[in-house]
Design a protein around this motif. Sequence first.
Motif, PDB file in Angstrom:
ATOM      1  N   VAL A 112       0.855  -1.184   0.000  1.00  0.00           N
ATOM      2  CA  VAL A 112       0.000   0.000   0.000  1.00  0.00           C
ATOM      3  C   VAL A 112       0.891   1.233   0.000  1.00  0.00           C
ATOM      4  O   VAL A 112       1.482   1.578   1.022  1.00  0.00           O
ATOM      5  CB  VAL A 112      -0.935   0.011   1.221  1.00  0.00           C
ATOM      6  CG1 VAL A 112      -1.763   1.291   1.250  1.00  0.00           C
ATOM      7  CG2 VAL A 112      -1.855  -1.211   1.208  1.00  0.00           C
ATOM      8  N   LEU A 153      -4.966   4.381  -0.220  1.00  0.00           N
ATOM      9  CA  LEU A 153      -4.911   5.551   0.650  1.00  0.00           C
ATOM     10  C   LEU A 153      -5.032   6.833  -0.163  1.00  0.00           C
ATOM     11  O   LEU A 153      -4.507   6.929  -1.281  1.00  0.00           O
ATOM     12  CB  LEU A 153      -3.600   5.567   1.441  1.00  0.00           C
ATOM     13  CG  LEU A 153      -3.406   4.470   2.489  1.00  0.00           C
ATOM     14  CD1 LEU A 153      -2.020   4.586   3.115  1.00  0.00           C
ATOM     15  CD2 LEU A 153      -4.481   4.538   3.564  1.00  0.00           C
ATOM     16  N   VAL A 180      -8.873   5.798   3.789  1.00  0.00           N
ATOM     17  CA  VAL A 180      -8.945   4.701   2.821  1.00  0.00           C
ATOM     18  C   VAL A 180     -10.093   4.973   1.856  1.00  0.00           C
ATOM     19  O   VAL A 180     -11.217   5.254   2.269  1.00  0.00           O
ATOM     20  CB  VAL A 180      -9.142   3.356   3.537  1.00  0.00           C
ATOM     21  CG1 VAL A 180      -9.397   2.233   2.530  1.00  0.00           C
ATOM     22  CG2 VAL A 180      -7.903   3.035   4.378  1.00  0.00           C
ATOM     23  N   ARG A 185     -11.186  -1.986   1.395  1.00  0.00           N
ATOM     24  CA  ARG A 185     -11.193  -3.292   2.055  1.00  0.00           C
ATOM     25  C   ARG A 185     -11.301  -4.424   1.043  1.00  0.00           C
ATOM     26  O   ARG A 185     -10.704  -5.488   1.213  1.00  0.00           O
ATOM     27  CB  ARG A 185     -12.342  -3.360   3.064  1.00  0.00           C
ATOM     28  CG  ARG A 185     -12.155  -2.447   4.268  1.00  0.00           C
ATOM     29  CD  ARG A 185     -13.234  -2.643   5.317  1.00  0.00           C
ATOM     30  NE  ARG A 185     -13.154  -3.970   5.909  1.00  0.00           N
ATOM     31  CZ  ARG A 185     -13.947  -4.378   6.894  1.00  0.00           C
ATOM     32  NH1 ARG A 185     -14.877  -3.577   7.380  1.00  0.00           N
ATOM     33  NH2 ARG A 185     -13.824  -5.589   7.394  1.00  0.00           N
ATOM     34  N   THR A 188      -7.863  -5.075  -0.588  1.00  0.00           N
ATOM     35  CA  THR A 188      -6.840  -5.681   0.269  1.00  0.00           C
ATOM     36  C   THR A 188      -7.315  -6.972   0.914  1.00  0.00           C
ATOM     37  O   THR A 188      -6.573  -7.583   1.688  1.00  0.00           O
ATOM     38  CB  THR A 188      -6.429  -4.700   1.382  1.00  0.00           C
ATOM     39  OG1 THR A 188      -7.585  -4.340   2.155  1.00  0.00           O
ATOM     40  CG2 THR A 188      -5.793  -3.448   0.799  1.00  0.00           C
ATOM     41  N   LEU A 196       2.788  -1.082   4.243  1.00  0.00           N
ATOM     42  CA  LEU A 196       2.793   0.319   3.828  1.00  0.00           C
ATOM     43  C   LEU A 196       4.171   0.633   3.271  1.00  0.00           C
ATOM     44  O   LEU A 196       5.186   0.305   3.894  1.00  0.00           O
ATOM     45  CB  LEU A 196       2.493   1.215   5.026  1.00  0.00           C
ATOM     46  CG  LEU A 196       1.206   0.898   5.791  1.00  0.00           C
ATOM     47  CD1 LEU A 196       1.157   1.686   7.089  1.00  0.00           C
ATOM     48  CD2 LEU A 196      -0.020   1.170   4.943  1.00  0.00           C
ATOM     49  N   ALA A 214      -5.220   2.846   7.927  1.00  0.00           N
ATOM     50  CA  ALA A 214      -5.445   1.449   7.556  1.00  0.00           C
ATOM     51  C   ALA A 214      -6.163   0.698   8.664  1.00  0.00           C
ATOM     52  O   ALA A 214      -7.101  -0.078   8.404  1.00  0.00           O
ATOM     53  CB  ALA A 214      -4.110   0.782   7.242  1.00  0.00           C
ATOM     54  N   LEU A 219      -8.558  -2.578   7.544  1.00  0.00           N
ATOM     55  CA  LEU A 219      -7.804  -3.312   6.524  1.00  0.00           C
ATOM     56  C   LEU A 219      -7.041  -4.492   7.107  1.00  0.00           C
ATOM     57  O   LEU A 219      -6.661  -5.411   6.379  1.00  0.00           O
ATOM     58  CB  LEU A 219      -6.812  -2.385   5.811  1.00  0.00           C
ATOM     59  CG  LEU A 219      -7.385  -1.193   5.033  1.00  0.00           C
ATOM     60  CD1 LEU A 219      -6.305  -0.556   4.183  1.00  0.00           C
ATOM     61  CD2 LEU A 219      -8.572  -1.601   4.176  1.00  0.00           C
ATOM     62  N   LEU A 227       0.246  -5.978   9.761  1.00  0.00           N
ATOM     63  CA  LEU A 227       0.527  -4.678   9.152  1.00  0.00           C
ATOM     64  C   LEU A 227       1.982  -4.323   9.417  1.00  0.00           C
ATOM     65  O   LEU A 227       2.436  -4.329  10.561  1.00  0.00           O
ATOM     66  CB  LEU A 227      -0.376  -3.596   9.754  1.00  0.00           C
ATOM     67  CG  LEU A 227      -0.149  -2.173   9.235  1.00  0.00           C
ATOM     68  CD1 LEU A 227      -0.553  -2.060   7.762  1.00  0.00           C
ATOM     69  CD2 LEU A 227      -0.932  -1.161  10.067  1.00  0.00           C
TER      70      LEU A 227
END
Length: 248
Positions: A112, A153, A180, A185, A188, A196, A214, A219, A227
């Motif tokens: 992302v 984003l 977002v 959603r 991802t 990220l 996020a 997400l 993440l």
Amino acid sequence: MRGWWQELAGLVLPVDCAGCGAVRVLVCAECRDALSGAGEGPVRPSPRPAGLPVVRAAAVYEGAVRSLLLAHKERGALPLAGVLGAALAAAVLAGGAGGSGGAGGAGDVVLVPVPSARRQVRARGHDPARRIALAAAGRLRRAGVPARVAPVLGLRRAVADQAGLGARQRRENLTGALGVRGGGRRLTAGAARIVLVDDLITTGATLAEAARAARAAGLVAGPGAVLGAAVVAAPADSFRRIERAPRV
């Protein structure tokens, strides 16, 4: 159109190495080595902004690495995205990648990119983080890692130019600025790991805000979803050793 012409010119016209000036080569062997990922490691700005995920960087932001990043971002040296994307892919791999699986499968790694302001994209003729992310995803797929880019984003409000701002000012400038986009959603969904990505980390304010957005959008809500963050480069004093727990 500007980006298209820049890319075409970079392919057909003689160039010098954007890192050191070596003649008639896009990136010389020595500068390519600086972005090989051999110096990859975890980075943590000081002070560390709240909510910043674990960040991996491929190289130290100095010398040739700094010159290559600036040439790509500010001077439109678009063919450099390949070598910069390879460095980013090394940082993503070091942070752990998802398991096997096809596109959209449970093992996918979703990159992302941190978005640039529209005025910056217009001025530069391209979106640096997104272009590098696409190159990194291609490198990961060639290494057998199912990876894709989800540019979900976006900026929800205007922000000031970060240049010249201190760590606290950057946090205040960016707080609540990212969100977002609709359908984020869905784009991802099924990811084992959401990463990220950006070209550079300094204070960590941008990646911390991206992580907040996020998480707020759900997400990273799936079972086992992780993440993280990865960048091409970071200042030397941001690199941190991972201390191991003492044996008992």
